[in-house]
Design a protein around this motif. Structure first.
Motif, PDB file in Angstrom:
ATOM      1  N   LEU A 281      44.997  87.247  41.820  1.00 46.13           N
ATOM      2  CA  LEU A 281      46.239  86.905  42.510  1.00 46.13           C
ATOM      3  C   LEU A 281      46.035  85.713  43.433  1.00 46.13           C
ATOM      4  N   GLU A 282      44.846  85.584  43.990  1.00 45.50           N
ATOM      5  CA  GLU A 282      44.561  84.434  44.862  1.00 45.50           C
ATOM      6  C   GLU A 282      44.599  83.134  44.063  1.00 45.50           C
ATOM      7  N   LYS A 283      44.037  83.138  42.855  1.00 44.29           N
ATOM      8  CA  LYS A 283      44.084  81.940  42.008  1.00 44.29           C
ATOM      9  C   LYS A 283      45.511  81.655  41.552  1.00 44.29           C
ATOM     10  N   ILE A 284      46.274  82.711  41.289  1.00 42.31           N
ATOM     11  CA  ILE A 284      47.679  82.525  40.918  1.00 42.31           C
ATOM     12  C   ILE A 284      48.435  81.904  42.081  1.00 42.31           C
ATOM     13  N   LYS A 285      48.157  82.366  43.275  1.00 39.97           N
ATOM     14  CA  LYS A 285      48.793  81.802  44.474  1.00 39.97           C
ATOM     15  C   LYS A 285      48.464  80.312  44.588  1.00 39.97           C
ATOM     16  N   GLU A 286      47.218  79.951  44.347  1.00 33.84           N
ATOM     17  CA  GLU A 286      46.809  78.538  44.393  1.00 33.84           C
ATOM     18  C   GLU A 286      47.596  77.720  43.368  1.00 33.84           C
ATOM     19  N   GLN A 287      47.810  78.274  42.184  1.00 33.34           N
ATOM     20  CA  GLN A 287      48.568  77.571  41.147  1.00 33.34           C
ATOM     21  C   GLN A 287      50.014  77.342  41.588  1.00 33.34           C
ATOM     22  N   PHE A 288      50.615  78.333  42.237  1.00 34.96           N
ATOM     23  CA  PHE A 288      51.982  78.175  42.709  1.00 34.96           C
ATOM     24  C   PHE A 288      52.067  77.185  43.867  1.00 34.96           C
ATOM     25  N   VAL A 289      51.044  77.115  44.684  1.00 34.13           N
ATOM     26  CA  VAL A 289      51.005  76.097  45.742  1.00 34.13           C
ATOM     27  C   VAL A 289      50.932  74.721  45.097  1.00 34.13           C
ATOM     28  N   SER A 290      50.090  74.557  44.080  1.00 36.19           N
ATOM     29  CA  SER A 290      50.002  73.285  43.343  1.00 36.19           C
ATOM     30  C   SER A 290      51.331  72.944  42.689  1.00 36.19           C
ATOM     31  N   TYR A 291      52.051  73.954  42.268  1.00 37.06           N
ATOM     32  CA  TYR A 291      53.362  73.797  41.638  1.00 37.06           C
ATOM     33  C   TYR A 291      54.423  73.356  42.645  1.00 37.06           C
ATOM     34  N   GLY A 292      54.165  73.611  43.925  1.00 35.11           N
ATOM     35  CA  GLY A 292      55.089  73.150  44.965  1.00 35.11           C
ATOM     36  C   GLY A 292      55.713  74.238  45.817  1.00 35.11           C
ATOM     37  N   ILE A 293      55.300  75.468  45.637  1.00 37.28           N
ATOM     38  CA  ILE A 293      55.836  76.554  46.456  1.00 37.28           C
ATOM     39  C   ILE A 293      54.967  76.680  47.703  1.00 37.28           C
ATOM     40  N   PRO A 294      55.575  76.602  48.882  1.00 39.86           N
ATOM     41  CA  PRO A 294      54.789  76.705  50.124  1.00 39.86           C
ATOM     42  C   PRO A 294      54.047  78.041  50.220  1.00 39.86           C
ATOM     43  N   LYS A 295      52.791  77.979  50.620  1.00 41.44           N
ATOM     44  CA  LYS A 295      51.989  79.205  50.695  1.00 41.44           C
ATOM     45  C   LYS A 295      52.547  80.190  51.715  1.00 41.44           C
ATOM     46  N   GLU A 296      53.342  79.696  52.667  1.00 36.91           N
ATOM     47  CA  GLU A 296      53.949  80.578  53.663  1.00 36.91           C
ATOM     48  C   GLU A 296      54.965  81.534  53.039  1.00 36.91           C
ATOM     49  N   LEU A 297      55.462  81.197  51.851  1.00 32.53           N
ATOM     50  CA  LEU A 297      56.442  82.046  51.162  1.00 32.53           C
ATOM     51  C   LEU A 297      55.777  83.099  50.280  1.00 32.53           C
ATOM     52  N   MET A 298      54.442  83.123  50.268  1.00 32.98           N
ATOM     53  CA  MET A 298      53.723  84.041  49.387  1.00 32.98           C
ATOM     54  C   MET A 298      52.774  84.925  50.180  1.00 32.98           C
ATOM     55  N   GLU A 299      52.740  86.184  49.776  1.00 26.43           N
ATOM     56  CA  GLU A 299      51.751  87.091  50.351  1.00 26.43           C
ATOM     57  C   GLU A 299      51.408  88.169  49.335  1.00 26.43           C
ATOM     58  N   THR A 300      50.209  88.687  49.487  1.00 33.09           N
ATOM     59  CA  THR A 300      49.757  89.757  48.616  1.00 33.09           C
ATOM     60  C   THR A 300      50.044  91.083  49.301  1.00 33.09           C
ATOM     61  N   GLU A 301      50.623  92.013  48.535  1.00 34.07           N
ATOM     62  CA  GLU A 301      50.959  93.324  49.067  1.00 34.07           C
ATOM     63  C   GLU A 301      50.417  94.398  48.138  1.00 34.07           C
ATOM     64  N   ASN A 302      50.303  95.596  48.674  1.00 30.12           N
ATOM     65  CA  ASN A 302      49.918  96.746  47.875  1.00 30.12           C
ATOM     66  C   ASN A 302      51.175  97.566  47.635  1.00 30.12           C
ATOM     67  N   ALA A 303      51.518  97.738  46.375  1.00 27.52           N
ATOM     68  CA  ALA A 303      52.707  98.516  46.005  1.00 27.52           C
ATOM     69  C   ALA A 303      52.270  99.651  45.093  1.00 27.52           C
ATOM     70  N   GLY A 304      52.256 100.834  45.616  1.00 27.09           N
ATOM     71  CA  GLY A 304      51.870 101.992  44.812  1.00 27.09           C
ATOM     72  C   GLY A 304      50.456 101.925  44.295  1.00 27.09           C
ATOM     73  N   GLY A 305      49.544 101.396  45.088  1.00 31.16           N
ATOM     74  CA  GLY A 305      48.150 101.287  44.679  1.00 31.16           C
ATOM     75  C   GLY A 305      47.852 100.093  43.809  1.00 31.16           C
ATOM     76  N   ARG A 306      48.818  99.232  43.631  1.00 30.64           N
ATOM     77  CA  ARG A 306      48.654  98.045  42.787  1.00 30.64           C
ATOM     78  C   ARG A 306      48.903  96.798  43.626  1.00 30.64           C
ATOM     79  N   GLU A 307      48.011  95.848  43.524  1.00 33.13           N
ATOM     80  CA  GLU A 307      48.168  94.591  44.251  1.00 33.13           C
ATOM     81  C   GLU A 307      49.184  93.703  43.547  1.00 33.13           C
ATOM     82  N   ILE A 308      50.097  93.128  44.324  1.00 29.88           N
ATOM     83  CA  ILE A 308      51.090  92.204  43.772  1.00 29.88           C
ATOM     84  C   ILE A 308      51.177  90.976  44.662  1.00 29.88           C
ATOM     85  N   LEU A 309      51.509  89.868  44.054  1.00 26.01           N
ATOM     86  CA  LEU A 309      51.794  88.641  44.787  1.00 26.01           C
ATOM     87  C   LEU A 309      53.304  88.551  44.904  1.00 26.01           C
TER      88      LEU A 309
END
Length: 169
Positions: A9-37
């Motif tokens: 998910l961290e590498k995916i986040k980096e790809q979205f930052v490269s794509y132009g989405i501000p990193k401030e709009l992204m965070e990793t959360e735990n939803a039902g024992g599963r990590e999601i971006l």
């Protein structure tokens, strides 16, 4: 494939930052024992509320990525029931993903998963960005089409389900 082991998910986040989405709009959360971006989009100006991305690893050599776009939340029960009647028309033009509704929660979403087996890391990231763009476009189109119903300018009886078949991705 060895490259897929490195996808996180961290590498995916980096790809979205490269794509132009501000990193401030992204965070990793735990939803039902599963990590999601979670990519926050705010739900303003017909934009979806957010997009959740998760990685599903089936085995050492098999994985999928799932994207879920929150189209509209907080729908009243009667609106949820009306939208549920429109789901077949909403889904009829989609080539990837599908609209779903958690009626009791008043939550309309667009969901898509793709198997990444055999794809290089670059191909996985390219596919992810393309799917993201297509799903956001379909979600925006859906919000625009549903606006008269949600704002109560039109009733479900005044809505032609064939109008919803124009969502094409």
């Amino acid at each position: 494939m060895a490259e897929q082991k490195n996808i996180s998910l961290e590498k995916i986040k980096e790809q979205f930052v490269s794509y132009g989405i501000p990193k401030e709009l992204m965070e990793t959360e735990n939803a039902g024992g599963r990590e999601i971006l979670v990519i926050e989009m705010g739900g303003k100006e017909n934009f979806p509320e957010d997009c959740n991305i998760s990685i599903c690893r089936f085995s050492e050599d098999s994985m999928a990525l799932q994207l879920m776009v929150s189209v509209i939340g907080g729908l009243e029960k009667d609106l949820s029931e009306d939208i549920s009647r429109l789901l077949p028309a909403l889904n009829s033009g989609l080539r990837i993903g599908n609209f779903g509704l958690l009626a009791e929660e008043g939550f309309l979403y667009l969901d898509h998963a793709f198997l990444a087996d055999g794809l290089s890391e670059e191909m996985v990231f390219d596919s992810l960005i393309i799917c993201f763009e297509l799903l956001i476009s379909a979600a925006v189109g859906c919000r625009e089409l549903l606006e008269p119903l949600i704002s109560r300018k039109k009733s479900i009886e005044e809505i032609d389900p064939d109008d919803f078949r124009i969502i094409r991705i």
